[in-house]
Design an enzyme around this catalytic site. Structure first.
Site, short mmCIF file in Angstrom:
data_model
loop_
_atom_site.label_atom_id
_atom_site.label_comp_id
_atom_site.label_asym_id
_atom_site.label_seq_id
_atom_site.Cartn_x
_atom_site.Cartn_y
_atom_site.Cartn_z
N ARG A 1 45.35 34.93 53.53
CA ARG A 1 45.10 34.12 52.33
C ARG A 1 46.40 33.58 51.76
O ARG A 1 46.41 32.57 51.08
CB ARG A 1 44.45 34.98 51.25
CG ARG A 1 43.07 35.44 51.58
CD ARG A 1 42.53 36.31 50.49
NE ARG A 1 42.21 35.48 49.35
CZ ARG A 1 41.26 35.75 48.46
NH1 ARG A 1 40.54 36.83 48.61
NH2 ARG A 1 41.03 34.96 47.46
N CYS B 1 37.94 41.23 41.43
CA CYS B 1 38.86 41.21 42.57
C CYS B 1 39.32 42.62 42.83
O CYS B 1 39.28 43.47 41.95
CB CYS B 1 40.01 40.28 42.24
SG CYS B 1 41.24 40.26 43.51
N ASP C 1 53.17 41.03 42.21
CA ASP C 1 52.87 40.66 43.60
C ASP C 1 53.88 41.22 44.60
O ASP C 1 53.71 41.06 45.81
CB ASP C 1 52.79 39.13 43.75
CG ASP C 1 51.57 38.55 43.08
OD1 ASP C 1 50.66 39.32 42.73
OD2 ASP C 1 51.52 37.33 42.89
N LYS D 1 52.25 29.40 47.37
CA LYS D 1 50.78 29.35 47.33
C LYS D 1 50.26 29.18 45.90
O LYS D 1 49.40 28.35 45.63
CB LYS D 1 50.20 30.62 47.95
CG LYS D 1 48.70 30.74 47.77
CD LYS D 1 48.18 32.13 48.04
CE LYS D 1 48.53 33.13 46.99
NZ LYS D 1 47.47 33.86 46.31
N ASN D 2 50.78 29.98 44.99
CA ASN D 2 50.20 29.97 43.64
C ASN D 2 50.57 28.71 42.86
O ASN D 2 49.84 28.31 41.95
CB ASN D 2 50.56 31.25 42.88
CG ASN D 2 49.81 32.45 43.46
OD1 ASN D 2 48.83 32.28 44.18
ND2 ASN D 2 50.29 33.64 43.16
N ARG E 1 39.68 41.32 36.28
CA ARG E 1 40.53 40.15 35.97
C ARG E 1 39.78 39.20 35.04
O ARG E 1 39.18 38.23 35.47
CB ARG E 1 40.98 39.48 37.27
CG ARG E 1 41.87 40.42 38.08
CD ARG E 1 42.27 39.83 39.40
NE ARG E 1 43.27 38.80 39.28
CZ ARG E 1 43.78 38.15 40.32
NH1 ARG E 1 43.38 38.44 41.52
NH2 ARG E 1 44.70 37.22 40.14
N1 EPU Z 1 44.38 38.49 31.54
C1 EPU Z 1 43.49 38.65 30.51
N2 EPU Z 1 42.70 37.58 30.16
C2 EPU Z 1 42.78 36.38 30.79
C3 EPU Z 1 43.71 36.22 31.84
C4 EPU Z 1 44.49 37.32 32.20
O1 EPU Z 1 43.39 39.72 29.92
O2 EPU Z 1 42.05 35.46 30.41
C5 EPU Z 1 45.24 39.64 31.94
C6 EPU Z 1 44.98 40.08 33.37
O3 EPU Z 1 43.93 41.01 33.43
C7 EPU Z 1 46.31 40.70 33.76
C8 EPU Z 1 47.31 39.83 33.01
O4 EPU Z 1 46.57 39.19 31.96
O5 EPU Z 1 46.39 42.00 33.28
C9 EPU Z 1 48.01 38.79 33.85
O6 EPU Z 1 47.08 38.01 34.56
P1 EPU Z 1 47.39 36.48 34.94
O7 EPU Z 1 46.38 35.64 34.23
O8 EPU Z 1 48.82 36.21 34.72
O9 EPU Z 1 47.08 36.46 36.47
P2 EPU Z 1 46.32 35.35 37.29
O10 EPU Z 1 46.62 34.00 36.74
O11 EPU Z 1 44.88 35.72 37.44
C10 EPU Z 1 48.25 34.90 38.98
C11 EPU Z 1 48.40 34.93 40.47
C12 EPU Z 1 48.36 36.37 40.96
C13 EPU Z 1 49.48 37.14 40.27
C14 EPU Z 1 49.35 37.02 38.75
C15 EPU Z 1 50.49 37.67 37.98
C16 EPU Z 1 47.38 32.87 41.14
C17 EPU Z 1 46.25 32.17 41.79
N3 EPU Z 1 47.31 34.18 41.07
O12 EPU Z 1 46.98 35.49 38.70
O13 EPU Z 1 48.63 36.30 42.36
O14 EPU Z 1 49.39 38.50 40.64
O15 EPU Z 1 49.32 35.63 38.37
O16 EPU Z 1 51.71 37.09 38.33
O17 EPU Z 1 48.34 32.24 40.73
C18 EPU Z 1 48.56 36.96 44.59
O18 EPU Z 1 49.10 35.88 44.89
O19 EPU Z 1 48.45 37.92 45.40
C19 EPU Z 1 48.05 37.16 43.24
C20 EPU Z 1 47.17 38.12 42.94
#
Ligand code: EPU
Length: 430
Positions: free
Chosen positions: A397, A117, A305, A22-23, A122
């Site tokens: 989802r 979320c 996850d 999915k991601n 986030r």
């Molecule tokens: N973070 C920041 N600033 C940013 C972006 C992230 O501080 O601009 C922090 C976040 O708060 C968190 C950490 O960095 O503490 C990691 O966040 P990341 O950006 O890696 O997560 P994401 O891209 O928002 C994706 C997946 C999530 C998965 C995370 C971690 C997608 C659409 N979502 O989220 O998937 O948990 O990476 O691997 O790819 C799920 O599928 O259930 C899901 C939540």
């Protein structure tokens, strides 16, 4: 309201086919906007987050043709709006990928700020830092992120913390910037690599994806391609943990075992047998699980996850286990629900201290988010008696036909809508 009704207590046995990630798919669909030529994508999971993104792409003029249950053809030659503001896009967090894709190709985009979320705060500051470094002007007003620039120029970007979303978003925009970009402290998750491979197959020049440093040479134009999405590491891991928790024997098929190494390692520590082959992993659990300690970390560490699923399994293990969540601060919300099934877990800040119990007992519980929802289904499958898992829209989802796949492994589970269906289920499985 749809819910799962489950009669627990059976080990899950058999083989399950894992779908596309999915991601990875969310990022790849957004990146498909970056060319006027046709893109064919295969192994696309049929889950609600993906369908919401496809709807958003259609809303701004993209043409989407479903060529099979798991394949689409996309043509984005006639994008007629750079302002995406529909209900479909507000529902999904990955809306932020449209910003990177549109900014890359058209140098402008307006996308709603992803809302808070239920797994924690986030922020997207790192995405925006990256876009600004490439020369974009970013404004946040009326709940929208407005990005535009005359021209994007390659830059040296250091990510203050490892972020999957920021890494992918910057990679997309930088692919069509002028000159070279370096992303330092980049995320290394399999879907980062898959998105880079996809962009490269469209003519981008991205090197180093899967390491801490990604180097991107901007190109003027991207072209059409045909691409197959990698298997979903988290769907596979969820079934592996279901095998462990139910003392079952499950082979997850159509996977990349390397992506599952941190999960396999933990299962072995917990006393399971794990057998790997080319594209499958078999998990056999014959006796009570043993305690262990887990800390979630960016890839190749243990994935956040997969945190709720392993906590549910450790809740049944002998001894005391400690699970530390280091990525998202509110990812233990499901513990209250699990307590109602008899778990003995104390959460202190980002740590769960788990005293394993012999068994869970069936209860009505509610899924607080996608992965926690899947974990509660696993708990219900092990529990004595009947359980109802509500709010399954979260589970849908990210998991395709999860109840069908579980039934094929011997689970007694049905998706129902009304109270009378729950009573029918109970009579049928008394
Ligand atoms: N973070 C920041 N600033 C940013 C972006 C992230 O501080 O601009 C922090 C976040 O708060 C968190 C950490 O960095 O503490 C990691 O966040 P990341 O950006 O890696 O997560 P994401 O891209 O928002 C994706 C997946 C999530 C998965 C995370 C971690 C997608 C659409 N979502 O989220 O998937 O948990 O990476 O691997 O790819 C799920 O599928 O259930 C899901 C939540």
């Amino acid at each position: 309201m749809e819910q799962f009704v489950i009669k627990g207590g059976r080990p899950l046995v058999g083989t399950v086919e894992i779908g596309g990630a999915k991601n990875a798919a969310l990022a790849i669909l957004a990146a498909s906007l970056m060319t006027s030529e046709t893109i064919s994508i295969d192994n696309l999971p049929n889950v609600t987050d993906i369908n919401a993104l496809l709807e958003a792409i259609e809303r701004i003029g993209g043409h989407v043709e479903h060529t099979g249950p798991h394949s689409v053809k996309l043509n984005c030659a006639h994008i007629d709006s750079f302002n995406i503001d529909c209900d479909c896009i507000r529902k999904i967090r990955a809306s932020y990928y449209l910003l990177g894709a549109l900014l890359g190709r058209y140098k402008r985009a307006t996308v709603p700020l992803p809302g808070g979320c239920n797994i924690g705060n986030r922020p997207i500051d790192l995405h925006l830092k990256g876009f600004r470094s490439l020369g974009a002007k970013i404004d946040i007003s009326h709940g929208m992120i407005v990005a535009d620039s005359e021209e994007l120029t390659g830059a040296h970007i250091y990510l203050d913390s490892v972020s999957v979303g920021a890494t992918i978003n910057i990679m997309m925009a930088a692919s069509m910037a002028k000159g070279n970009t370096v992303i330092e402290n980049a995320a290394k998750e399999p879907h980062v690599v898959d998105t880079a491979n996809f962009l490269n197959s469209m003519g981008a020049s991205i090197k180093g994806a899967g390491t801490d440093v990604i180097r991107i040479k901007g190109v003027e134009k991207l072209h059409g391609t045909e691409y197959t999405i990698i298997p979903d590491q988290i769907e596979a891991g969820t079934f592996m943990l279901a095998a462990a928790a139910t003392k079952g024997d499950i082979t997850v098929k159509n996977v990349i075992p390397k992506h599952l190494e941190s999960i396999s390692a933990k299962l072995i520590e917990m006393g399971c047998q794990v057998h790997e082959s080319d594209d499958a992993v078999r998990v056999v659990a014959t006796r009570r699980l043993q305690n262990t300690h887990v800390k979630t970390l960016p890839y190749p560490g243990y994935p956040t996850d997969m945190q709720p699923q392993i906590t549910v399994a450790l809740g049944l293990a002998s001894g005391i286990s400690i699970v530390t969540e280091s990525i998202f601060e509110s990812r233990f919300k499901y513990v209250d629900e699990l307590t109602r099934m008899g778990a003995s877990i104390k959460v202190e800040g980002s740590t769960a201290i788990i005293e394993g119990v012999e068994r869970y007992t069936g209860a009505t519980v509610s899924a607080p988010d996608l992965r926690a929802g899947a974990a509660l289904v696993i708990a219900a499958l092990t529990a004595e008696g009947y359980s109802t898992v509500e709010d399954i829209k979260y589970i849908e989802r990210g998991y395709e036909d999860v109840e069908v796949k579980l039934r094929e492994l011997g689970a007694v589970i049905e998706k129902v809508e009304e109270e009378k269906d729950i009573q029918k289920f109970k009579l049928k499985h008394a």
